[in-house]
Design an enzyme around this catalytic site. Structure first.
Site, short mmCIF file in Angstrom:
data_model
loop_
_atom_site.label_atom_id
_atom_site.label_comp_id
_atom_site.label_asym_id
_atom_site.label_seq_id
_atom_site.Cartn_x
_atom_site.Cartn_y
_atom_site.Cartn_z
N HIS A 145 14.68 52.89 41.68
CA HIS A 145 16.07 52.50 41.91
C HIS A 145 16.87 52.85 40.66
O HIS A 145 16.38 52.73 39.55
CB HIS A 145 16.14 50.99 42.17
N SER A 196 21.38 41.81 41.41
CA SER A 196 21.61 42.65 42.59
C SER A 196 20.41 43.57 42.83
O SER A 196 19.85 43.63 43.94
CB SER A 196 22.89 43.48 42.37
N ARG A 250 32.30 42.37 44.32
CA ARG A 250 32.39 42.85 42.93
C ARG A 250 33.16 44.16 42.88
O ARG A 250 33.96 44.40 41.99
CB ARG A 250 30.99 43.10 42.37
N LYS A 276 17.04 42.86 45.71
CA LYS A 276 16.75 43.81 46.79
C LYS A 276 15.32 44.33 46.66
O LYS A 276 14.62 44.52 47.65
CB LYS A 276 17.72 44.98 46.73
N ASP A 302 23.44 39.65 48.50
CA ASP A 302 23.78 40.77 47.62
C ASP A 302 24.80 41.68 48.30
O ASP A 302 25.73 42.17 47.65
CB ASP A 302 22.54 41.58 47.23
#
Ligand code: URA
Length: 434
Positions: free
Chosen positions: A82, A183, A168, A187, A161
């Site tokens: 990620h 966040s 945000r 996930k 999230d």
């Protein structure tokens, strides 16, 4: 407990306890806390921060706000990757089929664009027919059948999230360490991978502008990973200039396809080899990083990574004729050149500004419901450190609106800096934190 007291506490820079954080996440997810109350709390967190304990509670509460994916039926160690966000970042699209072609399952849920940074899910959707929203059963079946599936988070994964991420974005509170750490890690915890490699971007176009902040963010995420029994490695990579030579959804997918066919730019290759070799190491298949890099290059050079990408696109409903012949992708109406304004070395291609120009052209969302124009964006012919002559074409603006295109050319000409002195190329890999 009530939300007004919680907002006041964080507004006054006090620490929130586990129950308060859980209450906020649960009630906001259920719709019992309004967006404007949540916005006030998020802004207070943005300004006053959170300590490690608060971040851990926030992460776990967000991970538990929905379902958790069970990938155990795949029967092999799943290593996820990620990025903390960047401009021109097409690493997932390139690296995932490489890893899958090596025989390590890839079950990856990617995000959509956030702020001026692009999102892999949006990029994949620029392939006609490609479905990023499939259910969990199909997702896991695809991984079992062909070793790979790339989708966006299903609605039931960390729904807190999803709401906070969009909030945000709409109140300019994206670049906050506790909010990014929670966040990403919520996930990752919910989406079932066993181990995680994080690409933590640093510099002008990243949410972390310097190495110190990126290191602190990494340490937080590594510790959260440890506490959740998910070994996590962070690789800090340079995001002062956009990655590769394109920014914009279709343009980036085409660049990814070209890379998989062997046209490899240096910065992307550095990141693919570094992140990829750590993924192979974590999977337990190739302990030695240099051996891992060799296998990655072999898998690219023998065409297996490209074939795996074609298989993936086909499985997810995409039109593979576009992958074999990228000329078939819909092009922007106006492709306007950007010229070098002086003789010298390119000293700055500021990624954040480039990302904003790309959004202005329609490649990203200004508001969360905006639709994306896949064909628009920017091509860069040069990288920092290259020598150019005044009048050289250093890039192109791809636009479907002539006026916008002309404005984007003007902006690009202003922000790309050229120096008389020789400029070193950016170092792509900054450090690795285990
Ligand atoms: N990527 C995420 O998933 N979340 C963030 O907050 C930033 C980047």
């Amino acid at each position: 407990m009530n939300i007004l007291d919680i907002i006041a506490k964080k507004r006054d820079n006090q620490k929130l306890n586990k129950q308060e954080i859980e209450y906020f996440i649960k009630e906001y997810t259920l719709g019992n806390i309004t967006d404007y109350q949540a916005a006030a709390l998020v802004m207070a967190i943005y300004i006053n921060g959170m300590d490690f304990e608060e971040i851990t509670h926030l992460t776990i509460a967000m991970a538990e706000s929905g379902d958790k994916v069970d990938l155990s039926s795949i029967g092999k160690c799943v290593v996820d990757k990620h990025s903390t966000g960047g401009v021109g970042d097409k690493i997932t699209i390139i690296l995932s089929p490489i890893i899958a072609a090596i025989g390590i399952p890839v079950a990856k849920m990617s995000g959509r664009g956030l702020g001026y940074t692009g999102g892999t899910a949006d990029k994949l959707e620029s392939i006609p027919g490609y479905k990023v929203e499939i259910d969990e059963k199909e997702f896991i079946n695809n991984v079992k059948e062909i070793g790979i599936s790339l989708i966006t988070q299903t609605k039931s994964i960390a729904p807190a999230d999803k709401k906070i991420y969009a909030l945000r974005d709409s109140i300019n509170c994206v670049d906050s360490m506790p909010l990014i750490a929670s966040s990403i890690m919520s996930k990752k915890i919910a989406s079932g991978a066993d181990k995680i490699v994080l690409d933590v971007t640093v510099g002008n176009g990243a949410f972390m502008k310097n190495k110190e902040d990126a290191t602190e963010l990494s340490k937080i995420m590594i510790e959260i990973g440890k506490r959740s029994s998910k070994e996590t490695i962070c690789i800090l990579t340079n995001m002062d200039e956009p990655l590769g030579n394109t920014v914009g959804n279709t343009l980036e997918v085409i660049e990814a396809i070209q890379f998989l066919k062997g046209e490899m730019s240096d910065d992307i290759k550095d990141i693919i080899l570094e992140i990829g070799s750590y993924m192979l190491k974590l999977s337990g298949k190739y302990e030695d990083l240099e051996e891992g890099k060799k296998i990655i290059l072999e898998t690219l050079n023998n065409g297996k990574a490209f074939e795996k990408f074609v298989e993936l696109v086909k499985k997810q409903g995409g039109d593979i004729t576009n992958i074999y012949n990228t000329e078939k992708f819909k092009k922007a109406k106006y492709i306007l050149p950007v010229f070098a304004q002086a003789n010298g070395y390119i000293s700055k291609i500021p990624a954040e500004e480039i990302g904003k120009i790309s959004c202005f052209l329609g490649a990203g969302r200004m508001k969360k419901d905006d639709t994306i124009d896949y064909s628009v964006g920017i091509t860069l012919n040069e990288k920092v450190g290259n020598l150019v002559q005044k009048g050289d074409v250093i890039g192109y603006i791809h636009s479907n609106d002539r006026e916008k295109g002309i404005k984007a050319v003007e902006k690009m000409s202003k922000i790309i800096e050229i120096s008389k002195d020789k400029i070193e190329k950016n170092n792509t890999i900054i450090s690795v934190l285990l």
